[in-house]
Motif scaffolding. Sequence first.
Motif, short mmCIF file in Angstrom:
data_model
loop_
_atom_site.label_atom_id
_atom_site.label_comp_id
_atom_site.label_asym_id
_atom_site.label_seq_id
_atom_site.Cartn_x
_atom_site.Cartn_y
_atom_site.Cartn_z
N CYS A 295 0.66 -0.88 0.04
CA CYS A 295 -0.21 -0.10 0.36
C CYS A 295 0.79 1.71 0.25
N PHE A 296 2.45 1.21 0.70
CA PHE A 296 3.24 2.60 0.27
C PHE A 296 4.02 2.45 -0.27
N SER A 297 3.99 1.12 -0.69
CA SER A 297 5.92 0.87 -1.37
C SER A 297 5.89 2.05 -2.24
N ASN A 298 5.74 3.37 -2.97
CA ASN A 298 4.84 4.19 -3.64
C ASN A 298 5.00 4.88 -2.85
N SER A 299 5.93 5.23 -1.33
CA SER A 299 5.36 6.67 -1.25
C SER A 299 6.20 7.61 -1.32
N SER A 300 7.60 7.15 -1.77
CA SER A 300 9.21 7.39 -2.09
C SER A 300 9.17 8.55 -3.24
N THR A 301 8.23 8.07 -4.22
CA THR A 301 8.10 8.31 -5.62
C THR A 301 6.59 9.07 -4.96
N ARG A 302 6.31 9.14 -5.07
CA ARG A 302 4.12 9.56 -4.73
C ARG A 302 4.68 11.27 -4.78
N GLU A 303 4.58 11.68 -6.27
CA GLU A 303 4.21 13.46 -6.25
C GLU A 303 3.17 14.10 -5.75
N GLY A 304 2.92 15.82 -5.78
CA GLY A 304 2.31 16.34 -5.52
C GLY A 304 2.71 16.74 -3.29
N LYS A 305 1.43 17.59 -2.96
CA LYS A 305 2.46 17.47 -1.92
C LYS A 305 1.94 16.74 -0.68
N PRO A 306 3.64 17.24 0.77
CA PRO A 306 3.69 15.60 1.57
C PRO A 306 2.84 16.15 2.20
N TYR A 307 2.59 15.04 3.11
CA TYR A 307 1.68 14.59 4.59
C TYR A 307 2.92 15.49 5.30
N THR A 308 1.90 16.22 6.51
CA THR A 308 2.66 15.53 7.11
C THR A 308 1.98 16.59 8.59
N ALA A 309 0.68 16.10 8.55
CA ALA A 309 0.23 15.39 9.83
C ALA A 309 -0.78 14.08 9.15
N ILE A 310 -0.75 12.92 10.36
CA ILE A 310 -1.22 11.52 9.81
C ILE A 310 -2.32 11.72 11.02
N VAL A 311 -3.59 11.47 10.44
CA VAL A 311 -4.53 11.71 11.16
C VAL A 311 -5.21 9.75 11.72
N ASP A 312 -5.05 9.62 12.98
CA ASP A 312 -6.31 8.34 12.88
C ASP A 312 -7.39 8.44 13.50
N GLY A 313 -8.11 8.42 11.56
CA GLY A 313 -9.54 8.32 11.53
C GLY A 313 -10.54 7.79 12.45
N ALA A 314 -10.46 6.63 12.73
CA ALA A 314 -11.22 5.95 13.92
C ALA A 314 -11.44 6.85 15.17
N ASN A 315 -10.07 6.96 15.59
CA ASN A 315 -9.93 7.54 16.80
C ASN A 315 -10.97 8.92 17.44
N VAL A 316 -10.38 9.52 16.02
CA VAL A 316 -11.09 11.24 16.09
C VAL A 316 -12.39 10.85 16.17
N ALA A 317 -13.06 10.48 15.29
CA ALA A 317 -14.40 10.14 14.18
C ALA A 317 -15.36 9.58 15.64
N TYR A 318 -14.51 8.93 16.40
CA TYR A 318 -15.39 7.71 18.14
C TYR A 318 -14.74 8.84 19.52
N PHE A 319 -14.48 9.82 19.34
CA PHE A 319 -13.91 10.56 20.74
C PHE A 319 -15.03 10.94 20.94
#
Length: 233
Positions: free
Chosen positions: A9-33
């Motif tokens: 799933c993340f093998s192309n992360s090093s070659t991915r173009e576009g704006k870099p992700y600066t915040a990784i959101v734990d979606g289930a944790n935030v939505a459930y809080f």
Amino acid sequence: FYNANYRKCFSNSSTREGKPYTAIVDGANVAYFGWGKINVYQLSLMVTALEKQGEHPLVIMPQKYTRKKFYLRQGVTQFLSEKERALFDRLKEKGQLYIVEPMCHDDMYWMLASVSNQTVSTNGESMHVSKNNDEGRFPGLRPMVISNDKMRDHKLDLLEERSFRRWCCSHVVNYHFTEYIEDQREERNITFHAADIFSDEIQGNECSGGVIAWHFPVREWDANERFCLRLPQ
């Protein structure tokens, strides 16, 4: 199994173009809080708040919680409205949603995504934010992880204990939402507790002339203050 799926799933992360992700959101944790169910509006508020702070978030979400109907816990089934599902679609269109396949722990994905290589996106430059920066952003390492998860279940699956503790101190940002008054979709204040600029442990740093300066955290002092001891050669 996790490593194989992560590489897929993340093998192309090093070659991915576009704006870099600066915040990784734990979606289930935030939505459930604070709800006891999945609140997609709350997740959307988090993404908006991060963007206002100059971050580019990526939400990691289990596929289960993006369906129209899903089993929440014993005796409880939740249905998502068309508006809620449209919020997921909007995140996906913006490239800000990664859906974790069934039978995979989403925790492992957002933990690994926080240290994934984004070489092309960053153009080889550091994403880290300096202290007292002009943009008013939280200082520290990037990507940061937005989660209140204590990660007790997986902390030794990826790193040995000391390295895991360092990662938590420098990457994980906790949060808190104020309660809504009338409508769960209304804008609310979000309080962030920024990660440490450096890990909370004894450290030795080499100075000029090869001298080692030792820095000791002191319980009664401020979080970023250290007792410094430099021994002559």
